[in-house]
Design a protein around this motif. Structure first.
Motif, PDB file in Angstrom:
ATOM      1  N   THR A  85      -2.076 -28.174  30.773  1.00 28.12           N
ATOM      2  CA  THR A  85      -3.094 -29.183  30.540  1.00 28.12           C
ATOM      3  C   THR A  85      -2.739 -30.475  31.265  1.00 28.12           C
ATOM      4  N   ARG A  86      -3.718 -31.361  31.387  1.00 30.17           N
ATOM      5  CA  ARG A  86      -3.484 -32.655  32.016  1.00 30.17           C
ATOM      6  C   ARG A  86      -2.505 -33.482  31.198  1.00 30.17           C
ATOM      7  N   SER A  87      -2.585 -33.364  29.873  1.00 29.00           N
ATOM      8  CA  SER A  87      -1.664 -34.122  29.018  1.00 29.00           C
ATOM      9  C   SER A  87      -0.226 -33.651  29.208  1.00 29.00           C
ATOM     10  N   ALA A  88      -0.035 -32.338  29.416  1.00 28.76           N
ATOM     11  CA  ALA A  88       1.316 -31.812  29.661  1.00 28.76           C
ATOM     12  C   ALA A  88       1.859 -32.336  30.978  1.00 28.76           C
ATOM     13  N   LEU A 116       2.938 -35.929  30.460  1.00 29.10           N
ATOM     14  CA  LEU A 116       4.197 -36.016  29.736  1.00 29.10           C
ATOM     15  C   LEU A 116       5.380 -35.694  30.649  1.00 29.10           C
ATOM     16  N   TRP A 117       5.124 -34.867  31.651  1.00 27.31           N
ATOM     17  CA  TRP A 117       6.184 -34.479  32.577  1.00 27.31           C
ATOM     18  C   TRP A 117       6.343 -35.469  33.728  1.00 27.31           C
ATOM     19  N   LEU A 118       5.485 -36.483  33.807  1.00 25.63           N
ATOM     20  CA  LEU A 118       5.497 -37.427  34.925  1.00 25.63           C
ATOM     21  C   LEU A 118       6.859 -38.089  35.150  1.00 25.63           C
ATOM     22  N   SER A 146       7.668 -31.746  26.758  1.00 31.37           N
ATOM     23  CA  SER A 146       6.889 -30.757  27.514  1.00 31.37           C
ATOM     24  C   SER A 146       7.732 -29.539  27.843  1.00 31.37           C
ATOM     25  N   ASN A 147       8.733 -29.225  26.963  1.00 35.13           N
ATOM     26  CA  ASN A 147       9.625 -28.125  27.285  1.00 35.13           C
ATOM     27  C   ASN A 147       8.961 -26.762  27.145  1.00 35.13           C
ATOM     28  N   HIS A 148       7.680 -26.738  26.715  1.00 40.97           N
ATOM     29  CA  HIS A 148       6.966 -25.461  26.688  1.00 40.97           C
ATOM     30  C   HIS A 148       6.523 -25.050  28.083  1.00 40.97           C
ATOM     31  N   LEU A 149       6.612 -25.975  29.035  1.00 41.17           N
ATOM     32  CA  LEU A 149       6.319 -25.641  30.415  1.00 41.17           C
ATOM     33  C   LEU A 149       7.449 -24.769  30.963  1.00 41.17           C
ATOM     34  N   SER A 150       7.080 -23.740  31.735  1.00 45.79           N
ATOM     35  CA  SER A 150       8.099 -22.912  32.366  1.00 45.79           C
ATOM     36  C   SER A 150       8.722 -23.666  33.536  1.00 45.79           C
ATOM     37  N   ILE A 170       4.306 -29.100  39.103  1.00 44.85           N
ATOM     38  CA  ILE A 170       3.945 -30.496  38.837  1.00 44.85           C
ATOM     39  C   ILE A 170       4.795 -31.427  39.701  1.00 44.85           C
ATOM     40  N   ASN A 171       6.083 -31.135  39.789  1.00 44.95           N
ATOM     41  CA  ASN A 171       6.968 -31.943  40.644  1.00 44.95           C
ATOM     42  C   ASN A 171       6.468 -31.965  42.081  1.00 44.95           C
ATOM     43  N   TYR A 172       6.138 -30.800  42.609  1.00 46.40           N
ATOM     44  CA  TYR A 172       5.672 -30.695  43.992  1.00 46.40           C
ATOM     45  C   TYR A 172       4.372 -31.467  44.205  1.00 46.40           C
ATOM     46  N   MET A 173       3.430 -31.315  43.290  1.00 48.75           N
ATOM     47  CA  MET A 173       2.116 -31.945  43.447  1.00 48.75           C
ATOM     48  C   MET A 173       2.231 -33.470  43.416  1.00 48.75           C
TER      49      MET A 173
END
Length: 296
Positions: A65-68, A71-73, A173-177, A184-187
């Motif tokens: 999601t956008r919120s995830a 949070l990872w920003l 956001s540790n539910h992200l793989s 997200i890092n790359y983008m």
């Protein structure tokens, strides 16, 4: 059977060594020191390959999601600082020097976790951190010919790298793989690097780069983007089938292999004291891994 169990770690070591050698070649031998262009290419290539392979179902990316992503920003900012400062340092420092100082990211991670989470530490862990710190400081003081820039950039690199590990460990956001985090890092990194390419003057500098039309340059840049993606997949595959301690041992072996082989590939001047510092630093890293094993 043993070869099958070892293959993920061996493949990781192979891509680790070749990826760092390729980056070193482009940054140091060809002297393409325009990080927003070089890293923008790497991150955009990684994002595209992750997106395409995820769409085809070759890698597992469930979406987020956008919120995830928001949070990872902070993690993405640390990631960008890590690769930007790392590329600047790798362009100046020999690979063995780079890894010796990079290992201090373990000290950054150790201090932040100890201060924020009050985790107890054994005498062996403290000794290992001291060995890595003292060997790195001695190496720097004995090799001042690289000037302050290389050591300043690698210091920023190790701080961002250590902070990224802490954030990754404690993030909500540790539910992200791992692959979703990396996408997200790359983008975000691609967006920020492209936005900064013109203000920093890298665009005009790259257009005047003497090797711009050289097949060596294009081959090196293409390989850097592809190898970075393959290293990511190898890392995720290794983590999925082995314990964190086993993964740490493979990373240590990959660093030792890259450091040892680099002296035969790139021009590297090593005095006896410098060799002693490198060996002591890796011994400290090995002791740190062993202390983690005992504590578990």
């Amino acid at each position: 059977m043993n070869l099958v169990r070892l293959s993920p770690g061996l493949i990781f070591c192979l891509f680790f060594v070749v990826s760092h050698f390729t980056n070193k070649y482009v940054l140091s031998v060809l002297k393409f020191t325009f990080p927003t262009i070089f890293l923008g290419w790497q991150t955009s290539t990684g994002a595209l390959l992750l997106y395409v392979t995820g769409k085809f179902g070759w890698v597992e990316i469930n979406g987020f999601t956008r919120s995830a992503a928001l949070l990872w920003l902070p993690g993405s900012i640390f990631f960008l600082g890590n690769i930007y400062a790392g590329s600047k340092a790798l362009a100046i420092l020999p690979i063995p020097f780079f890894f010796v100082i990079q290992n201090l990211s373990e000290l950054v991670f150790f201090l932040i976790v100890r201060l924020t989470q009050r985790e107890p530490s054994s005498w062996m862990k403290i000794l290992s951190q001291t060995l890595m710190l003292m060997s790195a400081v001695t190496l720097i003081m004995h090799n001042l010919q690289f000037g302050p820039n290389g050591y300043i950039w690698v210091s920023i690199h190790l701080f961002c790298f250590g902070s990224y590990r802490v954030f990754q460990r404690s993030s909500k956001s540790n539910h992200l793989s791992d692959l979703e985090q990396q996408l997200i890092n790359y983008m975000i990194s691609t967006f920020l690097l492209v936005s900064a390419a013109h203000p920093t003057g890298d665009v005009f500098g790259a257009l005047e780069f003497p090797f711009l039309m050289s097949y060596k340059f294009h081959s090196g840049c293409f390989a850097s983007g592809l190898l970075g993606f393959l290293l990511l997949l190898a890392s995720v595959k290794m983590k999925s089938g082995q314990t964190p301690l086993q993964c740490a041992i493979w990373v240590l072996m990959a660093k030792i292999m890259a450091s040892g082989l680099s002296v035969f590939v790139f021009i590297t001047e090593l005095s006896p004291l410098t060799v002693y510092c490198i060996l002591t630093n890796h011994a400290g890293e090995a002791l740190s891994i062993y202390s983690d094993k005992i504590q578990r």
